[in-house]
Write a protein that holds these residues in place. Structure first.
Motif, PDB file in Angstrom:
ATOM      1  N   THR A 172      -5.303   6.004   6.380  1.00  0.00           N
ATOM      2  CA  THR A 172      -5.560   4.650   6.873  1.00  0.00           C
ATOM      3  C   THR A 172      -4.294   3.810   6.845  1.00  0.00           C
ATOM      4  N   THR A 173      -3.443   4.033   5.847  1.00  0.00           N
ATOM      5  CA  THR A 173      -2.178   3.302   5.781  1.00  0.00           C
ATOM      6  C   THR A 173      -1.295   3.653   6.970  1.00  0.00           C
ATOM      7  N   CYS A 194      -5.028   3.826  -6.469  1.00  0.00           N
ATOM      8  CA  CYS A 194      -3.794   4.434  -6.979  1.00  0.00           C
ATOM      9  C   CYS A 194      -3.641   4.190  -8.475  1.00  0.00           C
ATOM     10  N   ALA A 207      -6.952   7.121   2.053  1.00  0.00           N
ATOM     11  CA  ALA A 207      -6.216   5.851   1.994  1.00  0.00           C
ATOM     12  C   ALA A 207      -4.837   5.992   2.613  1.00  0.00           C
ATOM     13  N   SER A 224       0.838  -1.206   0.000  1.00  0.00           N
ATOM     14  CA  SER A 224       0.000   0.000   0.000  1.00  0.00           C
ATOM     15  C   SER A 224       0.867   1.249   0.000  1.00  0.00           C
ATOM     16  N   LEU A 258       0.934   4.199  -2.917  1.00  0.00           N
ATOM     17  CA  LEU A 258       0.636   5.586  -2.576  1.00  0.00           C
ATOM     18  C   LEU A 258       1.809   6.509  -2.908  1.00  0.00           C
ATOM     19  N   GLN A 306      -7.917  -2.380  -2.101  1.00  0.00           N
ATOM     20  CA  GLN A 306      -8.674  -1.175  -2.454  1.00  0.00           C
ATOM     21  C   GLN A 306      -7.745   0.001  -2.760  1.00  0.00           C
ATOM     22  N   THR A 307      -6.690   0.140  -1.977  1.00  0.00           N
ATOM     23  CA  THR A 307      -5.796   1.280  -2.138  1.00  0.00           C
ATOM     24  C   THR A 307      -5.007   1.192  -3.438  1.00  0.00           C
ATOM     25  N   LYS A 334      -9.478  10.415  -3.446  1.00  0.00           N
ATOM     26  CA  LYS A 334      -9.050   9.063  -3.813  1.00  0.00           C
ATOM     27  C   LYS A 334      -7.874   8.597  -2.965  1.00  0.00           C
ATOM     28  N   LEU A 335      -6.935   9.501  -2.723  1.00  0.00           N
ATOM     29  CA  LEU A 335      -5.644   9.081  -2.185  1.00  0.00           C
ATOM     30  C   LEU A 335      -5.437   9.382  -0.703  1.00  0.00           C
ATOM     31  N   HIS A 346      -7.528  -3.518   2.640  1.00  0.00           N
ATOM     32  CA  HIS A 346      -7.118  -2.130   2.413  1.00  0.00           C
ATOM     33  C   HIS A 346      -6.099  -2.052   1.274  1.00  0.00           C
TER      34      HIS A 346
END
Length: 661
Positions: free
Chosen positions: A341-342, A403, A338, A297, A301, A398-399, A334-335, A395
């Protein structure tokens, strides 16, 4: 809601120190080691070429000393369990085939020998496993049984001083086994142990599958699973056993043994407890996969944020300049949640690794397997590992997809790594435990403790218990327990929600968990009172079961973030505080229906919540590059076309003109 501006300029190095945490030196060593490894090559060449390349990289890792970290000192290791998991996690920044290959060899195969075997197995095999003189497999999953390990169909029958390992039916074949198709020489095989005509449940044995020249051993049939959707540098295969005889000493006998007279014995008399204790020793795999998913993830990102700053689309009116796409709120949406959460999952993973290290180190020191407190801590650890593995891998899926989309057509080019990350991590949601099954395990653990505490209270007593004592009896606090207690005590009971008040955020997550779990317990009790079929009772409540587990994990993750804020440098605390706000409020936003339905948010506050998430995204946007730089991903792993501001992929390429293979 209007937020005060972020005033401090944060150095990425300050964020790196916070993220690296207890095992900072291990992470730094891993980064230096990765400089000697080639950047991920993607799905280039045929499967055989990929497998050869990954095995060569595995040998380079072995030569660097990587595998010794988690193995006992008396066999040439360092005895640093937490450090070994962190080192594995760091591999996830690079080639994920190498990560999985290393996990199979040293985590699953070597880990099973260490955890389930005794001194005779350790002395004979561990050094060879570390040095790659013995390449092995972890043969648990079968075609007919994956998650239901207790009902595996492979048999190991004791006869005249030997065990006869056999695949009695097609559904008992060992399936999807890493290292089996090409490189493995030995397998740890999980089978129903039959002694004197009686089954003693699932045990593990070491079974040779190839000779020194790489040919299948007598009675062993090996098939190649073939090309997969990703991870093609790992040689997954199928194993069949036709009455293969192995010596009595092949049994990994920490939890069950058969003596020369054919008498079975175990230090754990209860078969169910023996089975779950055995599986509990293998928890490191789930913890490791959660960490590897987090690394993937972070990489996605880091690539997408760099692209979002370099890629420009459409002129800002009156300026004559085009707008970086990361300046658009839709792109931030979008980013950046995420990314928040990361960060949150990173801190939760760090706490999980710390608990794993401390509990297992204490167990090795004390050698006290019967202590009830330690048993309880182990069960809590297993539950947390199951929940975080599920949430972290979902996660990642989805992430990475978000991306990929955020990079347009450029994100679909293999040169830019995102397609490979997407395909390689897809299976993370189902190996080391299917995520849905893992969340059910979490919920069952919560219900078991719930039942223990409230079984005899009745309806009125249950309500009083939930209102007054739930937190103390059921909520296992994270490392931030004192900070959380101080925040909750200081806040009191305000009538209006303050979305940026940390105490309100903590209470919102905790209150949701209390309500969902208490409702689930009442629902199951009511159904059971009607003498309903136990399977139907639980099956009908599965939506509620999974929700209880998920909101429990959300609360654990938030508290881990709060703990990190409590110990981080002052220079980073303000920015990370806003990142924590974004994690909390984007999570609540995604679950607004529940908070509205249950009166935890008014319609006006729910609207304010959306506005606040937007404001947080705008505030964090100037710091997005710093936040991903804080991951300290080695530069060569991010050296792809979309990260160069002068490359066509970054400045000129749109989906329509992308040349996609």
């Amino acid at each position: 809601m209007k937020l005060s501006p972020l005033e401090d300029v944060v150095d990425a190095e300050a964020l790196r120190r916070v993220l690296d945490g207890r095992w900072e030196s291990v992470r730094q060593t891993a980064r230096r080691r990765m400089q000697d490894l080639e950047p991920p090559a993607g799905e280039t060449g045929d499967v055989e070429e990929q497998r050869v390349r990954v095995l060569e990289e595995l040998r380079a890792l072995a030569a660097s000393g990587y595998p010794g970290q988690g193995f006992p000192k008396e066999y040439g290791g360092e005895g640093d369990i937490g450090g070994s998991v962190v080192s594995f996690e760091m591999l996830g920044l690079g080639d994920l085939s190498l990560l999985v290959k290393a996990g199979v060899q040293w985590g699953l195969f070597g880990g099973a020998i260490e955890a389930l075997g005794t001194e005779r197995h350790h002395r004979r095999h561990l050094r060879a496993v570390m040095d790659l003189d013995l390449l092995g497999c972890f043969a648990m999953t079968e075609g007919g049984h994956g998650s239901d390990v207790a009902h595996l169909e492979t048999t190991a029958t004791y006869e005249d001083g030997h065990f006869v390992v056999h695949t009695p039916v097609e559904s008992a074949r060992k399936d999807y086994i890493g290292n089996a198709a090409r490189d493995g020489r030995m397998a740890v095989v999980f089978a129903q142990l039959i002694v004197g005509g009686e089954s003693q449940g699932v045990h593990a044995l070491m079974v040779p599958i190839r000779d020194d020249r790489g040919r299948p051993c007598p009675g062993v049939r090996i098939e190649d699973c073939g090309r997969k959707g990703g991870l093609n540098g790992v040689d997954n295969g199928r194993l069949y056993f036709d009455h293969v005889r192995v010596p009595r000493e092949a049994l990994l006998n920490r939890f069950g043994d058969v003596d020369a007279d054919g008498v079975y014995s175990s230090p754990i008399g209860n078969p169910a407890r023996r089975f779950f204790t055995m599986l509990g020793t293998l928890i490191r795999g789930r913890v490791s996969i959660a960490g590897g998913a987090g690394s993937a993830s972070k990489t996605a990102l880091a690539l997408a944020v760099r692209y979002g700053e370099a890629r420009r689309q459409f002129e800002r009116p009156g300026t004559g300049t085009e707008v970086p796409i990361l300046d658009y709120l839709a792109h931030q949406r979008k980013l950046l949640p995420a990314l928040a959460t990361t960060y949150a999952l990173h801190f939760a993973q760090e706490e999980l690794v710390t608990a794993l290290h401390d509990i297992h180190t204490a167990a090795l020191r004390d050698q006290d397997d019967g202590d009830e407190v330690e048993d309880w801590r182990q069960r809590e650890l297993e539950s947390r590992a199951a929940g975080l593995k599920a949430v972290a891998t979902w996660h990642a899926t989805q992430t990475i997809q978000a991306c990929r989309e955020a990079c347009g057509g450029a994100g679909y080019l293999t040169a830019n790594r995102l397609p490979q990350l997407k395909s390689d991590t897809d299976v993370f949601t189902t190996f080391e435990g299917d995520n849905t099954v893992l969340l059910q395990l979490v919920a069952k653990g919560l219900l078991t403790r719930f039942q223990h505490d409230v079984d005899d209270l009745g309806t009125l007593g249950l309500a009083r218990f939930v209102a007054e004592q739930f937190a103390e009896a059921l909520i296992e606090r994270t490392a931030a327990r004192s900070t959380i207690a101080r925040l909750l005590t200081a806040r009191g009971e305000p009538s209006e929600a303050d979305l940026l008040d940390r105490a309100w955020q903590l209470q919102a997550f905790e209150d949701r968990e209390k309500h969902v779990l208490e409702g689930l317990a009442r629902r199951l009790r009511r159904a059971a009172a009607d003498d309903a079929d136990p399977f139907e009772v639980f099956n009908d409540a599965q939506d509620h079961v999974l929700r209880a587990a998920r909101v429990h994990v959300d609360r654990i993750v938030l508290e881990a973030f709060v703990a990190a804020l409590d110990r981080c440098d002052e220079s980073a605390s303000e920015l990370l505080g806003r990142v924590c706000d974004l994690y909390v409020l984007s999570t609540i936003e995604a679950d607004r229906a529940w908070f509205l339905e249950h009166g935890r948010l008014s319609p006006a506050t729910a609207k304010a919540l959306v506005e606040t998430v937007n404001e947080l995204c705008k505030q964090i946007r100037p710091h997005a590059r710093t936040l991903v730089d804080g991951f300290a991903i080695p530069a060569h792993l991010l050296d792809v076309p979309i990260t160069s501001p002068v490359s066509p992929s970054a400045s000129d390429l749109s989906y329509d003109d992308a040349q996609v293979d």
